[in-house]
Design an enzyme around this catalytic site. Structure first.
Site, short mmCIF file in Angstrom:
data_model
loop_
_atom_site.label_atom_id
_atom_site.label_comp_id
_atom_site.label_asym_id
_atom_site.label_seq_id
_atom_site.Cartn_x
_atom_site.Cartn_y
_atom_site.Cartn_z
N LYS A 29 -10.42 -0.15 11.04
CA LYS A 29 -10.59 -1.27 9.95
C LYS A 29 -10.78 -2.39 11.06
O LYS A 29 -11.11 -3.55 10.50
CB LYS A 29 -9.23 -1.59 9.49
CG LYS A 29 -9.00 -0.71 8.23
CD LYS A 29 -7.84 -1.13 7.25
CE LYS A 29 -6.97 0.10 6.61
NZ LYS A 29 -7.98 0.52 5.50
N ASP B 224 3.33 -4.36 8.02
CA ASP B 224 1.81 -3.41 7.97
C ASP B 224 0.79 -4.53 8.00
O ASP B 224 0.71 -5.33 7.40
CB ASP B 224 1.92 -2.89 6.39
CG ASP B 224 0.70 -2.12 5.86
OD1 ASP B 224 -0.27 -2.11 6.91
OD2 ASP B 224 0.61 -1.50 4.94
N HIS C 94 0.87 -1.38 -0.20
CA HIS C 94 0.02 0.16 -0.05
C HIS C 94 0.90 1.17 0.04
O HIS C 94 1.84 1.28 0.45
CB HIS C 94 -0.91 -0.14 1.22
CG HIS C 94 -1.90 0.92 1.60
ND1 HIS C 94 -1.59 2.23 1.91
CD2 HIS C 94 -3.27 1.14 1.15
CE1 HIS C 94 -2.69 2.95 1.76
NE2 HIS C 94 -3.72 2.19 1.43
N CYS D 130 -4.81 2.31 -3.40
CA CYS D 130 -3.48 3.28 -2.90
C CYS D 130 -2.49 1.91 -2.92
O CYS D 130 -1.71 1.91 -2.32
CB CYS D 130 -3.71 3.40 -1.38
SG CYS D 130 -5.09 4.50 -1.27
N GLN E 30 -4.33 -4.79 7.31
CA GLN E 30 -5.40 -5.96 6.81
C GLN E 30 -5.40 -7.19 7.41
O GLN E 30 -6.32 -7.85 7.55
CB GLN E 30 -5.20 -6.03 5.46
CG GLN E 30 -5.40 -4.60 4.61
CD GLN E 30 -6.99 -4.38 4.37
OE1 GLN E 30 -7.75 -4.97 5.04
NE2 GLN E 30 -7.11 -3.06 4.20
N1 C6P Z 1 -6.08 0.55 3.11
C1 C6P Z 1 -8.02 -0.03 1.44
O1 C6P Z 1 -9.45 0.31 1.20
P1 C6P Z 1 -4.95 3.93 7.21
O2 C6P Z 1 -5.45 4.65 6.11
O3 C6P Z 1 -3.74 4.74 7.76
O4 C6P Z 1 -5.86 3.49 8.20
O5 C6P Z 1 -4.36 2.47 6.51
C2 C6P Z 1 -3.44 2.53 5.25
C3 C6P Z 1 -3.23 1.15 4.88
C4 C6P Z 1 -1.85 0.55 4.98
N2 C6P Z 1 -1.78 -0.43 4.61
C5 C6P Z 1 -2.78 -1.29 4.08
C6 C6P Z 1 -2.36 -2.87 3.64
C7 C6P Z 1 -4.07 -0.97 3.83
O6 C6P Z 1 -4.82 -1.61 3.43
C8 C6P Z 1 -4.22 0.52 4.40
C9 C6P Z 1 -5.78 1.10 4.15
C10 C6P Z 1 -7.60 1.11 2.67
O7 C6P Z 1 -7.41 -0.61 0.98
C11 C6P Z 1 -7.70 2.37 2.25
S1 C6P Z 1 -6.75 3.07 0.95
#
Ligand code: C6P
Length: 422
Positions: free
Chosen positions: A241, A215, A138, A379, A218
């Protein structure tokens, strides 16, 4: 006629792992009517819905104990501080951290990774050092490292992904070297759903003395994650999430690593003593929490963790696996539907395209039927570029989703194909 053969065999709808109806009642938003249809929420990878227990914990805080934390001697501040710190303990237990001092509150996964890139990276990464990432990251686990690398003159190396959406493991073993300063990789891909072999990656990295950042945006919401077992050095995830509020997230770090890092931001709370010209730092985790934190968010995340613990993370993981297998099976019978990512170890995220129907058109069509999905590059533009596509449509499940919802989604995919005359 033999009635037994004439009756179409219905798929088994009930799961042995959990009954979503036991939980759906706690999520009032799931009863919303969208464009005249009952909402089907399949955009959990982007953000999940919140149960009353989380909403009430937040409003209880504002109604009964609203005050700043760690500052006041008065009753409300003590109550707020106790609830805030209690959440930190719940989070530590949830991921099996050895102490709550290893839990830093941030705004979310993105800020957690930026914190490490800034406070650890600027201190320990120098010119010609290498950081290993993967091609399936991401943007939040790419851009902070690009900024750091440009600043200090370090190099980024990438583990490629293969056609099936899994990483090319032998290449990883070739990439890691005496120059590697960090491996930063996603636990579960937000595009392919792939669960990466992180235990193996961490063992190999540690054999070379290289720390690993996961990371876990998910993975922590959907799988049991044990930082002691994995032995990762840093782990980042987001509250929103995992049925928690927005604006709150977590960075877990090993104690020694956190202690050796520079502060991230300056301000109140993160200091021990301040003179006009210089300062000394507070102990971890407070060293990394400058200013008034998101108190309501942390308390809400604590309530979310209580809720998830009541269901059991193993039940959630197994149930989502069942939903995913069910959906994949049904989707595989749709003509010209291509699924991106076929990892044997995967979570409840499915990215796909149908012929040349644009994902934005398809998601708009589905939205008109009350079905919320995500369309776009998610993203993860480098993934799209490598696949030579602009975007995908993505569905992503949580424990409150049902097989009936998947059936409706499949019917609407068929309707979309007719509508777009494909
Ligand atoms: N992905 C998706 O729809 P934040 O925005 O900081 O809470 O998370 C960022 C992020 C980082 N790593 C991974 C693997 C992610 O999936 C995400 C967030 C969302 O896939 C929003 S783009």
């Amino acid at each position: 006629m033999d009635t037994m053969t004439a009756v179409k065999k219905e798929p088994k709808k009930k799961s042995e792992f959990l009954n979503p109806d036991d939980y759906r009642k706690d999520f009032p938003i799931l009863n919303e009517i969208v464009h005249g249809k009952p909402l089907i929420y399949f955009d959990n990878g982007a953000s999940t819905q919140k149960p009353l227990q989380v909403i009430n914990a937040i409003s209880d805080y504002y109604l009964h104990s609203n005050a700043n934390v760690h500052r006041g001697i008065h009753a409300l501040s003590e109550k707020a501080t106790a609830a805030f710190e209690d959440s930190r303990k719940k989070i530590a237990n949830f991921i099996n951290a050895s102490t709550e001092k290893q839990i830093i509150f941030t705004r979310g996964t993105s800020e957690s990774i930026n914190l490490v890139a800034s406070a650890w990276g600027r201190k320990f990464v120098t010119a010609d050092d290498e950081i290993i990432l993967s091609e399936m990251e991401h943007h939040s686990n790419l851009v902070p490292w690009q900024i750091l690398a440009q600043e200090v003159g370090a190099k980024l190396k990438f583990i490629p992904f293969k056609d099936d959406g899994t990483i090319d493991f032998p290449v990883f073993e070739q990439l890691i070297s005496g120059r590697t300063k960090l491996v930063a990789i996603t636990h579960m891909s937000n595009v392919f759903g792939t669960i990466n072999p992180i235990k193996k990656i961490i063992r190999i990295s540690h054999d070379r003395g290289v720390p690993v950042l996961l990371d876990a945006a998910q993975s922590v919401p959907h799988l049991p994650v044990d930082v002691e077992f994995l032995d990762c050095d840093f782990l980042a995830f987001s509250g929103h999430k995992m049925i928690g509020p927005t604006g709150i997230g977590v960075l877990y770090g090993k104690t020694q690593r956190l202690q050796n890092m520079n502060p991230y931001q300056g301000g109140g709370e993160m200091i021990s003593s301040v003179w006009l010209e210089n300062s000394t730092w507070n102990e971890i985790p407070h060293k990394f929490e400058a200013g008034t934190p998101n108190i309501a968010g942390a308390i809400g995340l604590g309530a979310a963790i209580d809720y998830l613990n009541d269901i059991g993370m193993t039940n959630i993981a197994l149930y989502e696996q069942e939903l995913t297998t069910y959906a994949l099976e049904k989707m595989s019978s749709i003509k010209n539907l291509k699924i991106y990512g076929e990892a044997p170890e995967r979570g409840g995220i499915i990215s796909f395209n149908i012929g040349d129907i644009h994902p934005h058109d398809l998601s708009h069509f589905l939205d008109q039927q009350g079905i919320a999905v995500r369309a776009g590059h998610h993203c993860a533009q480098p993934i799209m570029r490598k696949l030579n596509i602009a975007a995908t449509t993505r569905i992503s499940f949580y424990f409150y989703n049902t097989k009936q919802e998947i059936d409706t989604f499949i019917d609407e995919l068929e309707n979309a194909i007719n509508f777009f005359n494909y």
